[in-house]
Every structure is written in C-alpha cells, then in structure tokens.
Design a protein around this motif. Sequence first.
Motif, PDB file in Angstrom:
ATOM      1  N   VAL A  24       0.837  -1.203   0.000  1.00  0.00           N
ATOM      2  CA  VAL A  24       0.000   0.000   0.000  1.00  0.00           C
ATOM      3  C   VAL A  24       0.872   1.253   0.000  1.00  0.00           C
ATOM      4  O   VAL A  24       0.572   2.235  -0.675  1.00  0.00           O
ATOM      5  N   LEU A  25       1.976   1.212   0.723  1.00  0.00           N
ATOM      6  CA  LEU A  25       2.847   2.388   0.822  1.00  0.00           C
ATOM      7  C   LEU A  25       3.742   2.567  -0.397  1.00  0.00           C
ATOM      8  O   LEU A  25       4.354   3.616  -0.552  1.00  0.00           O
ATOM      9  N   ASP A  26       3.797   1.567  -1.262  1.00  0.00           N
ATOM     10  CA  ASP A  26       4.654   1.651  -2.440  1.00  0.00           C
ATOM     11  C   ASP A  26       4.062   2.515  -3.546  1.00  0.00           C
ATOM     12  O   ASP A  26       4.744   2.822  -4.524  1.00  0.00           O
ATOM     13  N   ASN A  27       2.793   2.895  -3.418  1.00  0.00           N
ATOM     14  CA  ASN A  27       2.117   3.688  -4.436  1.00  0.00           C
ATOM     15  C   ASN A  27       1.400   4.837  -3.732  1.00  0.00           C
ATOM     16  O   ASN A  27       0.472   4.613  -2.952  1.00  0.00           O
ATOM     17  N   ASN A  28       1.829   6.078  -3.991  1.00  0.00           N
ATOM     18  CA  ASN A  28       1.258   7.227  -3.291  1.00  0.00           C
ATOM     19  C   ASN A  28      -0.244   7.357  -3.497  1.00  0.00           C
ATOM     20  O   ASN A  28      -0.977   7.705  -2.571  1.00  0.00           O
ATOM     21  N   PHE A  29      -0.728   7.077  -4.711  1.00  0.00           N
ATOM     22  CA  PHE A  29      -2.167   7.157  -4.971  1.00  0.00           C
ATOM     23  C   PHE A  29      -2.913   6.156  -4.095  1.00  0.00           C
ATOM     24  O   PHE A  29      -3.921   6.486  -3.462  1.00  0.00           O
ATOM     25  N   PHE A  42     -11.918   7.435  11.979  1.00  0.00           N
ATOM     26  CA  PHE A  42     -11.283   8.453  12.826  1.00  0.00           C
ATOM     27  C   PHE A  42     -11.655   9.853  12.321  1.00  0.00           C
ATOM     28  O   PHE A  42     -10.794  10.595  11.840  1.00  0.00           O
ATOM     29  N   PRO A  43     -12.924  10.219  12.416  1.00  0.00           N
ATOM     30  CA  PRO A  43     -13.360  11.508  11.859  1.00  0.00           C
ATOM     31  C   PRO A  43     -12.645  12.696  12.498  1.00  0.00           C
ATOM     32  O   PRO A  43     -12.440  12.741  13.705  1.00  0.00           O
ATOM     33  N   GLY A  44     -12.244  13.615  11.638  1.00  0.00           N
ATOM     34  CA  GLY A  44     -11.594  14.838  12.109  1.00  0.00           C
ATOM     35  C   GLY A  44     -10.134  14.692  12.472  1.00  0.00           C
ATOM     36  O   GLY A  44      -9.505  15.658  12.891  1.00  0.00           O
ATOM     37  N   MET A  45      -9.585  13.480  12.321  1.00  0.00           N
ATOM     38  CA  MET A  45      -8.186  13.255  12.682  1.00  0.00           C
ATOM     39  C   MET A  45      -7.352  12.991  11.436  1.00  0.00           C
ATOM     40  O   MET A  45      -7.816  12.305  10.530  1.00  0.00           O
ATOM     41  N   PRO A  46      -6.117  13.482  11.425  1.00  0.00           N
ATOM     42  CA  PRO A  46      -5.201  13.038  10.376  1.00  0.00           C
ATOM     43  C   PRO A  46      -4.926  11.547  10.576  1.00  0.00           C
ATOM     44  O   PRO A  46      -4.886  11.064  11.709  1.00  0.00           O
ATOM     45  N   VAL A  47      -4.768  10.823   9.469  1.00  0.00           N
ATOM     46  CA  VAL A  47      -4.498   9.389   9.528  1.00  0.00           C
ATOM     47  C   VAL A  47      -3.142   9.104   8.898  1.00  0.00           C
ATOM     48  O   VAL A  47      -2.881   9.493   7.759  1.00  0.00           O
ATOM     49  N   ALA A  48      -2.278   8.446   9.648  1.00  0.00           N
ATOM     50  CA  ALA A  48      -0.991   7.973   9.138  1.00  0.00           C
ATOM     51  C   ALA A  48      -1.094   6.469   8.936  1.00  0.00           C
ATOM     52  O   ALA A  48      -1.833   5.786   9.648  1.00  0.00           O
ATOM     53  N   LEU A  49      -0.369   5.966   7.963  1.00  0.00           N
ATOM     54  CA  LEU A  49      -0.336   4.533   7.694  1.00  0.00           C
ATOM     55  C   LEU A  49       1.020   3.974   8.106  1.00  0.00           C
ATOM     56  O   LEU A  49       2.036   4.658   7.979  1.00  0.00           O
ATOM     57  N   MET A  50       1.040   2.736   8.581  1.00  0.00           N
ATOM     58  CA  MET A  50       2.283   2.087   8.963  1.00  0.00           C
ATOM     59  C   MET A  50       2.318   0.695   8.358  1.00  0.00           C
ATOM     60  O   MET A  50       1.344  -0.048   8.419  1.00  0.00           O
ATOM     61  N   ALA A  51       3.450   0.368   7.752  1.00  0.00           N
ATOM     62  CA  ALA A  51       3.688  -0.980   7.244  1.00  0.00           C
ATOM     63  C   ALA A  51       5.075  -1.414   7.701  1.00  0.00           C
ATOM     64  O   ALA A  51       5.960  -0.581   7.910  1.00  0.00           O
ATOM     65  N   THR A  59       7.610   1.555   8.406  1.00  0.00           N
ATOM     66  CA  THR A  59       7.657   2.719   7.529  1.00  0.00           C
ATOM     67  C   THR A  59       6.316   3.420   7.686  1.00  0.00           C
ATOM     68  O   THR A  59       5.273   2.761   7.743  1.00  0.00           O
ATOM     69  N   TYR A  60       6.336   4.748   7.748  1.00  0.00           N
ATOM     70  CA  TYR A  60       5.118   5.511   7.961  1.00  0.00           C
ATOM     71  C   TYR A  60       4.820   6.375   6.747  1.00  0.00           C
ATOM     72  O   TYR A  60       5.730   6.849   6.059  1.00  0.00           O
ATOM     73  N   TYR A  61       3.529   6.588   6.516  1.00  0.00           N
ATOM     74  CA  TYR A  61       3.078   7.434   5.413  1.00  0.00           C
ATOM     75  C   TYR A  61       1.976   8.334   5.956  1.00  0.00           C
ATOM     76  O   TYR A  61       1.049   7.867   6.615  1.00  0.00           O
TER      77      TYR A  61
END
Length: 86
Positions: A24-29, A42-51, A59-61
């Motif tokens: 998922v993190l290998d493709n920005n789209f 998580f309404p109203g919150m920024p969401v970061a992804l971790m793999a 690695t975080y996105y």
Amino acid sequence: MRFHGAIIREQGVTFAVVVVRRHVLDNNFEADKTAASFRQAFPGMPVALMAQDHCGNPTYYGRPDISRFLAGVPLGAIPWREYTLN
C-alpha cells in the motif's frame, strides 16, 4: 473490516495510525486512497499509515510531521488495538 490502529495525542495533535500491508505504501495514490478510507473510523483526525518490512522495521506514510514523530517511537510504545470499520 477489522484492522489494527491507534489514536495518539502528542504536542496538542490527535491523530490515528493504521497498520497496512507494505505494498500500500509503495504507491502514493493507493496510500492516499487508503488513508482517506480510514478517516471514516477516525473523523476529524489526520491518519498515518504504517507498514513493516520483512524484518519488522516500520515505515510511515502521512503528514510529514506525524510520520517523523512516529519514526522515533518504538512500536511497542504505540497503544495498538483492534478496530472495526463497516
């Protein structure tokens, strides 16, 4: 759908971090689309992804400030829990 994530409050910012598969993190789209889909949970919150890579290194996105912060936090210190998103 069940997933692992955490809500973190740090320096006046509340945000979520969600565990995803590495590809998922290998493709920005794809990463942007995935993060947007988790904003329902998580309404109203920024969401970061971790793999994690094959060695378990994370690695975080997401927002650069949040990603930099998370990179310095041990995985065991993040309050992970299981969530359900319908």
